[in-house]
Design a protein around this motif. Structure first.
Motif, PDB file in Angstrom:
ATOM      1  N   ILE A  57       0.886  -1.178   0.000  1.00  0.00           N
ATOM      2  CA  ILE A  57       0.000   0.000   0.000  1.00  0.00           C
ATOM      3  C   ILE A  57       0.912   1.212   0.000  1.00  0.00           C
ATOM      4  CG2 ILE A  57      -1.700   1.338   1.301  1.00  0.00           C
ATOM      5  CD1 ILE A  57      -2.912  -1.156   2.300  1.00  0.00           C
ATOM      6  N   GLN A  60       4.609   1.241   1.493  1.00  0.00           N
ATOM      7  CA  GLN A  60       4.732   0.332   2.629  1.00  0.00           C
ATOM      8  C   GLN A  60       3.991  -0.961   2.344  1.00  0.00           C
ATOM      9  OE1 GLN A  60       4.301   2.438   6.631  1.00  0.00           O
ATOM     10  NE2 GLN A  60       3.176   3.789   5.285  1.00  0.00           N
ATOM     11  N   LEU A  62       1.049  -3.462   4.172  1.00  0.00           N
ATOM     12  CA  LEU A  62       0.132  -3.769   5.260  1.00  0.00           C
ATOM     13  C   LEU A  62       0.311  -5.243   5.610  1.00  0.00           C
ATOM     14  CD1 LEU A  62      -2.439  -3.179   7.020  1.00  0.00           C
ATOM     15  CD2 LEU A  62      -3.709  -4.214   5.137  1.00  0.00           C
ATOM     16  N   LEU A 101      -0.169  -2.308  14.532  1.00  0.00           N
ATOM     17  CA  LEU A 101      -0.866  -1.037  14.387  1.00  0.00           C
ATOM     18  C   LEU A 101      -2.208  -1.084  15.111  1.00  0.00           C
ATOM     19  CD1 LEU A 101      -0.310   1.462  12.571  1.00  0.00           C
ATOM     20  CD2 LEU A 101      -1.767   0.406  10.843  1.00  0.00           C
ATOM     21  N   PRO A 135      -4.414  -0.184  19.720  1.00  0.00           N
ATOM     22  CA  PRO A 135      -5.866  -0.057  19.886  1.00  0.00           C
ATOM     23  C   PRO A 135      -6.648  -1.254  19.338  1.00  0.00           C
ATOM     24  CG  PRO A 135      -5.137   1.312  18.056  1.00  0.00           C
ATOM     25  CD  PRO A 135      -3.896   0.713  18.668  1.00  0.00           C
ATOM     26  N   ILE A 137      -9.781  -1.878  17.316  1.00  0.00           N
ATOM     27  CA  ILE A 137     -10.522  -0.943  16.460  1.00  0.00           C
ATOM     28  C   ILE A 137     -11.815  -1.512  15.897  1.00  0.00           C
ATOM     29  CG2 ILE A 137      -8.476   0.386  15.841  1.00  0.00           C
ATOM     30  CD1 ILE A 137      -8.558  -1.146  13.118  1.00  0.00           C
ATOM     31  N   LEU A 161       2.265  -2.488   9.890  1.00  0.00           N
ATOM     32  CA  LEU A 161       2.908  -1.911   8.706  1.00  0.00           C
ATOM     33  C   LEU A 161       4.388  -2.252   8.711  1.00  0.00           C
ATOM     34  CD1 LEU A 161       1.376   1.696   8.552  1.00  0.00           C
ATOM     35  CD2 LEU A 161       0.962  -0.187   6.938  1.00  0.00           C
TER      36      LEU A 161
ATOM     37  N   VAL B  40      -9.221   5.664  16.347  1.00  0.00           N
ATOM     38  CA  VAL B  40      -8.187   5.771  15.321  1.00  0.00           C
ATOM     39  C   VAL B  40      -8.098   7.242  14.964  1.00  0.00           C
ATOM     40  CG1 VAL B  40      -7.550   5.178  12.960  1.00  0.00           C
ATOM     41  CG2 VAL B  40      -8.713   3.480  14.396  1.00  0.00           C
ATOM     42  N   LEU B  55      -8.489   2.948   8.876  1.00  0.00           N
ATOM     43  CA  LEU B  55      -7.193   3.434   9.349  1.00  0.00           C
ATOM     44  C   LEU B  55      -6.531   4.258   8.257  1.00  0.00           C
ATOM     45  CD1 LEU B  55      -5.765   0.076  10.712  1.00  0.00           C
ATOM     46  CD2 LEU B  55      -6.017   2.124  12.102  1.00  0.00           C
ATOM     47  N   ILE B  57      -3.798   5.416   5.960  1.00  0.00           N
ATOM     48  CA  ILE B  57      -2.470   4.947   5.539  1.00  0.00           C
ATOM     49  C   ILE B  57      -2.118   5.748   4.301  1.00  0.00           C
ATOM     50  CG2 ILE B  57      -1.161   3.018   4.597  1.00  0.00           C
ATOM     51  CD1 ILE B  57      -2.665   1.142   6.300  1.00  0.00           C
ATOM     52  N   LEU B  62      -7.318   2.351   5.060  1.00  0.00           N
ATOM     53  CA  LEU B  62      -7.509   0.909   5.044  1.00  0.00           C
ATOM     54  C   LEU B  62      -8.804   0.613   5.780  1.00  0.00           C
ATOM     55  CD1 LEU B  62      -6.435  -2.070   4.729  1.00  0.00           C
ATOM     56  CD2 LEU B  62      -5.659  -1.807   7.091  1.00  0.00           C
ATOM     57  N   LEU B 161      -9.778  -0.593   0.554  1.00  0.00           N
ATOM     58  CA  LEU B 161      -9.204   0.747   0.559  1.00  0.00           C
ATOM     59  C   LEU B 161     -10.265   1.755   0.157  1.00  0.00           C
ATOM     60  CD1 LEU B 161      -5.741   0.230  -1.182  1.00  0.00           C
ATOM     61  CD2 LEU B 161      -6.142   0.789   1.227  1.00  0.00           C
TER      62      LEU B 161
END
Lengths: 349, 349
Positions: A57, A60, A62, A101, A135, A137, A161, B40, B55, B57, B62, B161
């Protein structure tokens, strides 16, 4: 495999994480899925069996992983199913070189389950996340009617990440094998509890914990020098090393005398004739690192508090047989350390 | 809630997805987690109850979601637990405005489960992914001893995404409420099967399917005009609209006569005195859209094949009571459509 009038049924071995699991998943999923439905372009998918998937992504990757946790008993010295489920998914993210993350969880509970106990287990999951500043989420919560589920299943999803996923198949001849702690602690503890042994008196304790404080410094400092990383859960060290040897086409040779095993674990398993190298760990990692950095990796781990960390062997260029694991025993000479198969003891996740 | 000598136990209602589930999770998780452990920054976490988490990114978000699926029977007209589990997680990604990217699954099976049936269910999961060109990139497989699990639990993780997550709390007074298809099909079908009704003869069929072909054109064309989106699964349309009204502080008013309900569903549920608005859908979405684009959204949905799509009502500025749902009945006049509570029928996930 069992059979009856041509019908075949799921056995415990199918879900034990050993050879039978691999065969079943190969036949049922991996062979049926065309390449683009099991792979990730430029990343790590189902076609590259590892601790987690890695999706590119931006600049980076994921890292994503999911595991369903069932364990009996639910609470054990060193943890419970809540801390185990949180730690397990955090560790799978770390083993891909990822910085954790966030976590999600899906909990399924049997009708009639004690609400205070449920609350205690969730507190434990949250306490693990709190210590790690990760966290929670999202998630799911469901109940099943009494008798349709034995207590509770917690499924956790770990997201992280990384700039560079650690793909275990990249283990190379010459690489040193490093473990971050003693082997078999979790499996021996659960087995002893299931057998009614007084585990506290025996000094047995699960190693269930997140490996963040050990792994992040190693990932940060040694990046590309880390060729393989796995937390040897079901099937233990024997499973991990066999996977690595097979996946990388090397021979992995380890020295039994160099592998840290706690005295309490050695004593208990010795009585039963069970090899600690086949038992699950839930707070230890195995690393395959470039030979030139092995000592520095070990030092970094020890500085981070991994007092039992050790270099236990190396990957070698295969002579006759590739993909095997050789164990140098205490009395000298090598024997093959087979991949685990059958109904692994104890049944733990 | 039940009690016995001060101890309290998990009931089916706790996991039914209605009021009791919300109360339990509030007490057990949401109230205990400090803000940074459930939110988040700049995204959507556990503190914003929605279909999925989001999230940030890079310059995207994401979208991640997890759900555990159990359903009885495992196979039903219109699908099975495999297609249901795949569709469910795909839909949760779509409902956050996400383009589905990949799926992971964790399957737990009872020892003794028929291997051919397991293979059939996995084939169905894979076929759903194949039609959608969504790869399965990771997973877990475990077995539980006979008697410890009723058949199978499939947990799926959806990843996607988006440039802009659809957060349902952003529903605004004036927004029109649009549904993409008829209500109650899945719930009515499962209930009928559990009651031994000849569902094929009754014309009942689950709507379980991915909503990709309906949702992606709407997301692409109307972006910011989409203020809320949810697939009304457990608790049905009544649950979704009550969540929205509460979350956005509006009053949601819908016209019963405008809500599409199949004749077969109406007939069957009518005999039982069950309101289809409380039954689960697994292939329909509810949207909250800016009033100016409502007709165009409807047209886009119909062009994409959603023949039963309809505008069913609107969000209003509250006069006295905020956070309630009003249902205009066929004979005129409004009544409050309460949020579902108790042991929802049928127990489905």
């Amino acid at each position: 495999m069992n059979g009856q009038l041509g019908r075949r049924f799921v056995t415990l071995a199918h879900g034990a994480g050993g050879k039978e699991t691999q065969e079943l998943l190969d036949r049922m999923l991996f062979q049926k899925l065309e390449k683009k439905l099991k792979s990730v372009e430029g990343g790590v998918g189902l076609d590259s069996p590892d601790d987690a998937a890695a999706l590119p992504i931006g600049d980076q990757f994921l890292v994503a992983t999911v595991d369903s946790y069932t364990v009996s008993p639910l609470i054990f010295p060193g943890g419970d199913i809540g801390s185990l489920a949180a730690s397990g998914s955090i560790n799978d993210v770390l083993m891909m070189g990822g910085k954790p993350l966030a976590l999600l969880d899906a909990t399924v509970v049997e009708e009639g389950f004690d609400l205070d106990l449920l609350s205690q287990l969730m507190d434990s999951l949250m306490a693990t996340l709190r210590r790690e500043s990760i966290p929670l989420i999202g998630g799911d919560f469901k109940t099943m009617p009494k008798g349709q589920l034995d207590k509770i299943i917690i499924t956790t999803v770990g997201l992280g990440l990384t700039r560079r996923p650690i793909v275990d198949a990249e283990l190379k001849p010459g690489d040193k094998i490093v473990v971050t702690g003693s082997m078999g602690d979790h499996g021996a503890t659960i087995l002893a509890l299931q057998q009614g042994v007084d585990v506290l008196k025996s000094g047995l304790e699960s190693d269930a914990k997140p490996l963040t404080s050990f792994m992040l410094p190693v990932i940060d400092r040694f990046g590309k020098g880390l060729h393989a990383a796995r937390d040897p859960t079901r099937g233990g060290l024997a499973m991990t090393l066999n996977d690595w040897a097979k996946g990388s086409g090397t021979v992995v040779a380890v020295d039994e005398a160099a592998i840290p095993v706690k005295e309490s674990v050695r004593l208990y398993l010795g009585m039963l004739g069970i090899d600690p190298l086949y038992l699950a760990n839930e707070g230890a990692a195995v690393l395959g690192v470039e030979p030139g950095i092995a000592d520095a990796v070990l030092r970094t781990l020890k500085e981070a508090g991994a007092k039992d960390a050790a270099i236990i062997g190396e990957a070698r260029k295969p002579k006759e047989h590739r993909g095997i694991v050789l164990l140098k025993s205490g009395i000298g000479g090598f024997r093959i350390l087979e991949a685990p198969a059958g109904n692994l003891v104890p049944r733990i996740c």
